[in-house]
Design a protein around this motif. Structure first.
Motif, short mmCIF file in Angstrom:
data_model
loop_
_atom_site.label_atom_id
_atom_site.label_comp_id
_atom_site.label_asym_id
_atom_site.label_seq_id
_atom_site.Cartn_x
_atom_site.Cartn_y
_atom_site.Cartn_z
N UNK A 31 0.85 -1.18 0.00
CA UNK A 31 0.00 0.00 0.00
C UNK A 31 0.88 1.22 0.00
N UNK A 32 0.68 2.11 -0.93
CA UNK A 32 1.36 3.38 -0.85
C UNK A 32 2.81 3.32 -1.29
N UNK B 281 -9.61 11.27 13.06
CA UNK B 281 -9.21 9.91 13.42
C UNK B 281 -7.86 9.60 12.78
N UNK C 211 -5.71 6.32 11.48
CA UNK C 211 -5.80 4.91 11.13
C UNK C 211 -4.42 4.38 10.75
N UNK D 99 -2.67 1.23 8.50
CA UNK D 99 -2.98 0.24 7.48
C UNK D 99 -1.74 -0.58 7.15
N UNK E 19 -1.98 -5.15 2.56
CA UNK E 19 -3.00 -6.14 2.27
C UNK E 19 -4.18 -6.16 3.22
N UNK E 20 -4.22 -5.18 4.12
CA UNK E 20 -5.31 -5.15 5.10
C UNK E 20 -6.08 -3.84 5.02
N UNK E 21 -7.27 -3.84 5.62
CA UNK E 21 -8.03 -2.61 5.72
C UNK E 21 -7.48 -1.72 6.82
N UNK E 22 -7.81 -0.43 6.80
CA UNK E 22 -7.36 0.49 7.85
C UNK E 22 -7.88 0.07 9.22
N UNK F 191 -8.39 1.41 13.22
CA UNK F 191 -8.50 2.58 14.10
C UNK F 191 -7.38 2.59 15.14
N UNK G 116 -2.83 6.99 8.22
CA UNK G 116 -3.70 7.98 7.59
C UNK G 116 -4.43 8.78 8.66
N UNK H 116 -10.08 11.11 4.02
CA UNK H 116 -8.75 10.63 4.40
C UNK H 116 -7.65 11.45 3.74
N UNK H 117 -6.54 11.59 4.46
CA UNK H 117 -5.35 12.19 3.89
C UNK H 117 -4.60 11.17 3.05
#
Lengths: 114, 112
Positions: free
Chosen positions: B4-5, B34, B36, B38, B41-44, B46, B89, B102-103
């Motif tokens: 990611x990113x 908020x 987050x 990440x 391969x996973x969701x964000x 908290x 993020x 989201x940033x």
């Protein structure tokens, strides 16, 4: 597993085909969100449901995209006539009505359009 | 796994040191923020949140600071560990809406 569930995790399709993603939120969460994320970017808001009502929809969501949450539980996101630019991770999140705001995300559905 | 990113700003920190990740926002109507995390391969996931009527909030090993004057948010991670390596993020919500923006994110690399 009581987290947000998304299906399929990966989808490869040819340009012009239709695809549908499903999201099962955490039980009793009445808010459900769809986001799209491309490499190097943060998640982009697509749409938001409160129960079965679609309350907000991004201008990014062209008329090829449609989301539903017919019974206020699971949701589907359909993309018609897919384009290569639709390749992304589609993330679903849910939150309870009483939540201060935290979104609980699923693992995402990765779409690759050839 | 999925990365990611690939072109995100990167912060490299020595294990055990403190990390500070920054985020600028532009919407003066934002009333809730908020952070987050990440992993690939996973969701964000908290980490911590803060309302606009606060300027600081602490969690376990994490602190969020909010400066509304300059529209700046920061996440401080104390005693950074290898498991903290991820993309971070910030997200903001405006009053009267439940849409979270989201940033672009910062990649944190923890060096052993």
């Amino acid at each position: 597993d009581t987290g947000v569930s998304q299906d399929p995790r990966h989808k490869i399709t040819k340009r012009g085909q239709n695809v549908t993603f499903r999201c099962d939120p955490i039980s009793e969460h009445n808010r459900l969100y769809w986001y799209r994320q491309t490499l190097g970017q943060g998640p982009e808001f697509l749409t938001y449901f409160q129960n079965e009502a679609q309350l907000e929809k991004s201008r990014l969501l062209s008329d090829r995209f449609s989301a539903e949450r017919p019974k206020g539980s699971f949701s589907t996101l359909e993309i018609q006539r897919t384009e290569q630019g639709d390749s992304a991770m589609y993330l679903c999140a849910s939150s309870p009505k009483t939540s201060t705001g935290e979104l609980f995300f699923g693992e995402g559905s990765r779409l690759t359009v050839l | 796994g999925e990365s990611v990113g690939l072109h995100l700003p990167t912060l490299s920190v020595q294990e055990g040191d403190n990390s500070i990740i920054n985020c600028a926002y532009s919407n003066s109507a934002s009333d809730y923020f908020i952070w987050y995390k990440q992993e690939s391969g996973k969701g964000p996931q908290f980490i911590i949140d803060i309302r606009s009527n606060m300027d600081k909030r602490q969690g376990q090993r994490v602190t969020v600071l909010l400066n509304k004057t300059v529209k700046h948010l920061s996440l401080q991670i104390a005693a950074t560990q290898p498991g903290d390596s991820a993309v971070y993020f910030c997200a903001e919500k405006s009053k009267g809406t439940y849409k979270y923006i989201f940033g672009t994110g910062t990649r944190l690399k923890v060096l052993a």
